[in-house]
Structure formats: C-alpha cells, structure tokens
Design an enzyme around this catalytic site. Sequence first.
Site, PDB file in Angstrom:
ATOM      1  N   GLU A   1       6.619 -11.057  15.479  1.00 61.19           N
ATOM      2  CA  GLU A   1       6.201 -11.722  16.719  1.00 61.19           C
ATOM      3  C   GLU A   1       6.602 -13.201  16.664  1.00 61.19           C
ATOM      4  O   GLU A   1       7.149 -13.745  17.616  1.00 61.19           O
ATOM      5  CB  GLU A   1       4.689 -11.559  16.866  1.00 61.19           C
ATOM      6  CG  GLU A   1       4.200 -11.835  18.254  1.00 61.19           C
ATOM      7  CD  GLU A   1       2.701 -11.631  18.363  1.00 61.19           C
ATOM      8  OE1 GLU A   1       2.094 -11.116  17.404  1.00 61.19           O
ATOM      9  OE2 GLU A   1       2.150 -12.031  19.393  1.00 61.19           O
TER      10      GLU A   1
ATOM     11  N   ARG B   1       0.821  -1.224   0.000  1.00 59.61           N
ATOM     12  CA  ARG B   1       0.000   0.000   0.000  1.00 59.61           C
ATOM     13  C   ARG B   1       0.846   1.260   0.000  1.00 59.61           C
ATOM     14  O   ARG B   1       0.401   2.314  -0.458  1.00 59.61           O
ATOM     15  CB  ARG B   1      -0.977  -0.032   1.179  1.00 59.61           C
ATOM     16  CG  ARG B   1      -2.211  -0.846   0.844  1.00 59.61           C
ATOM     17  CD  ARG B   1      -2.906  -1.361   2.071  1.00 59.61           C
ATOM     18  NE  ARG B   1      -2.155  -2.456   2.636  1.00 59.61           N
ATOM     19  CZ  ARG B   1      -2.081  -2.735   3.925  1.00 59.61           C
ATOM     20  NH1 ARG B   1      -2.702  -1.987   4.790  1.00 59.61           N
ATOM     21  NH2 ARG B   1      -1.371  -3.758   4.338  1.00 59.61           N
TER      22      ARG B   1
HETATM   23  P1  AMP Z   1       5.040  -3.053  11.243  1.00 60.35           P
HETATM   24  O1  AMP Z   1       6.330  -3.546  10.665  1.00 60.35           O
HETATM   25  O2  AMP Z   1       4.568  -3.870  12.411  1.00 60.35           O
HETATM   26  O3  AMP Z   1       5.099  -1.553  11.578  1.00 60.35           O
HETATM   27  O4  AMP Z   1       3.920  -3.280  10.150  1.00 60.35           O
HETATM   28  C1  AMP Z   1       3.770  -2.367   9.149  1.00 60.35           C
HETATM   29  C2  AMP Z   1       3.260  -2.975   7.873  1.00 60.35           C
HETATM   30  O5  AMP Z   1       2.231  -3.938   8.091  1.00 60.35           O
HETATM   31  C3  AMP Z   1       2.687  -1.875   7.013  1.00 60.35           C
HETATM   32  O6  AMP Z   1       3.152  -2.038   5.690  1.00 60.35           O
HETATM   33  C4  AMP Z   1       1.189  -2.029   7.142  1.00 60.35           C
HETATM   34  O7  AMP Z   1       0.589  -1.847   5.884  1.00 60.35           O
HETATM   35  C5  AMP Z   1       0.963  -3.445   7.685  1.00 60.35           C
HETATM   36  N1  AMP Z   1       0.098  -3.466   8.899  1.00 60.35           N
HETATM   37  C6  AMP Z   1       0.470  -3.828  10.149  1.00 60.35           C
HETATM   38  N2  AMP Z   1      -0.548  -3.764  11.015  1.00 60.35           N
HETATM   39  C7  AMP Z   1      -1.616  -3.334  10.305  1.00 60.35           C
HETATM   40  C8  AMP Z   1      -2.984  -3.033  10.625  1.00 60.35           C
HETATM   41  N3  AMP Z   1      -3.486  -3.166  11.876  1.00 60.35           N
HETATM   42  N4  AMP Z   1      -3.803  -2.612   9.640  1.00 60.35           N
HETATM   43  C9  AMP Z   1      -3.318  -2.447   8.386  1.00 60.35           C
HETATM   44  N5  AMP Z   1      -2.054  -2.711   8.013  1.00 60.35           N
HETATM   45  C10 AMP Z   1      -1.202  -3.152   8.950  1.00 60.35           C
END
Ligand code: AMP
Length: 170
Positions: A95, A58
């Site tokens: 995780e 996205r």
């Molecule tokens: P992180 O590495 O945990 O910050 O995860 C970020 C990536 O995962 C981004 O590219 C987001 O598009 C996706 N992502 C993680 N959690 C969500 C959520 N609750 N809703 C939508 N996209 C998420």
Amino acid sequence: MDLLTFIRDIPDFPKPGIIFKDITPLLNNPEAFKAAIDQLASRYAGKRIDKIVGIEARGFIFAGALAYRLGTGMVPVRKKGKLPYKTLSETYELEYGTDTMEVHEDAIKPGDHVLVLDDLIATGGTLAATCRLVEKLGGSIVEVAILIELSFLNGRAKVKEYPYFTLLTV
Ligand code: AMP
C-alpha cells in the site's frame, strides 16, 4: 473439527484498521495443529512434490511440518537480507512502498515440482512474488496452498494462473 475456532482476531495489530489473524492458538492445540497438517498431507499425498516453499515467518511452521510428513525438501523464502548464500529476489508493491522476498539460487532445480505454502493470503502480493521466484529458478508450481484466505481482499486473483487451495476462508 472447526479450525477457524483456533484463529484469534486481534483488532488494530500491527496498526489501526488491521484485524490480525493470530494462528498461535491453532499451533498451541495438538489436535488442531495435527488436523491442519493432516488435511494438507492428505491432499498432496501421492502427488509428485519435490520441494515445499514456506514463506517467512509463519509459512515456515506449516511448510516444515508438511515437508517432513510428505518426505519432501523445504525451501525458505525470506525477506530481503536474511538468507546467507547467493539469492534471487523479487520486489512487489505494498500500500505504501515496496517489499522484497528472496530465495537461495540453488534451492530449486529446473523441473522441480513445487508446492508454495503460506499461513495467510491478504492482498496476494507476497505469494505472487514467491511464485515468480520459483518460476525464475525453473520450478513448476503444483499448487499454491494457504491456511487462511481473507476473501474480501481478493488476493487469489494475483495467483490465478496456478492451482489454488485454502483450508479456511474468512
Ligand atoms: P499479502 O502479501 O498482502 O497477501 O500478505 C500476506 C502476508 O502478510 C502473509 O505472510 C501473512 O502472514 C501476513 N498478513 C497479512 N495480513 C494479515 C492479517 N490480517 N493477519 C495475519 N497475517 C497477515
């Protein structure tokens, strides 16, 4: 215009306990999508930015539109195995297990001023790995920009060494 009203919560997607932030209503609405890109464009207009890095998948949508608007290059950072040319990779902890992001090794030149952009920051692992890729290639990170921050996960701590901007916080 309150852009948060265009973000739809989907409980238990893609697995139980996760509230997925669905940005497709924002993309679907011409005024909301334009307002999001315009707000980012007005923040970065006049600053030196050579490349905007967008994170799969996205992040590509926003990075592509903003790069066109600002007249910069656009660099896709993708999950392992998707980019066809020679790549650099960075692995980070999830995780359960690990994930790997990749970038083409010639996508950023030493000294390039780079804006890193994604739709959402949760734990911050994806953005931190992306920033390490940019720095390995010699890019200088102007800012890390996000459409939506999930503040309760404190992911921004993982990118605290960079200027940081989020359009929306939940
Ligand atoms: P992180 O590495 O945990 O910050 O995860 C970020 C990536 O995962 C981004 O590219 C987001 O598009 C996706 N992502 C993680 N959690 C969500 C959520 N609750 N809703 C939508 N996209 C998420």
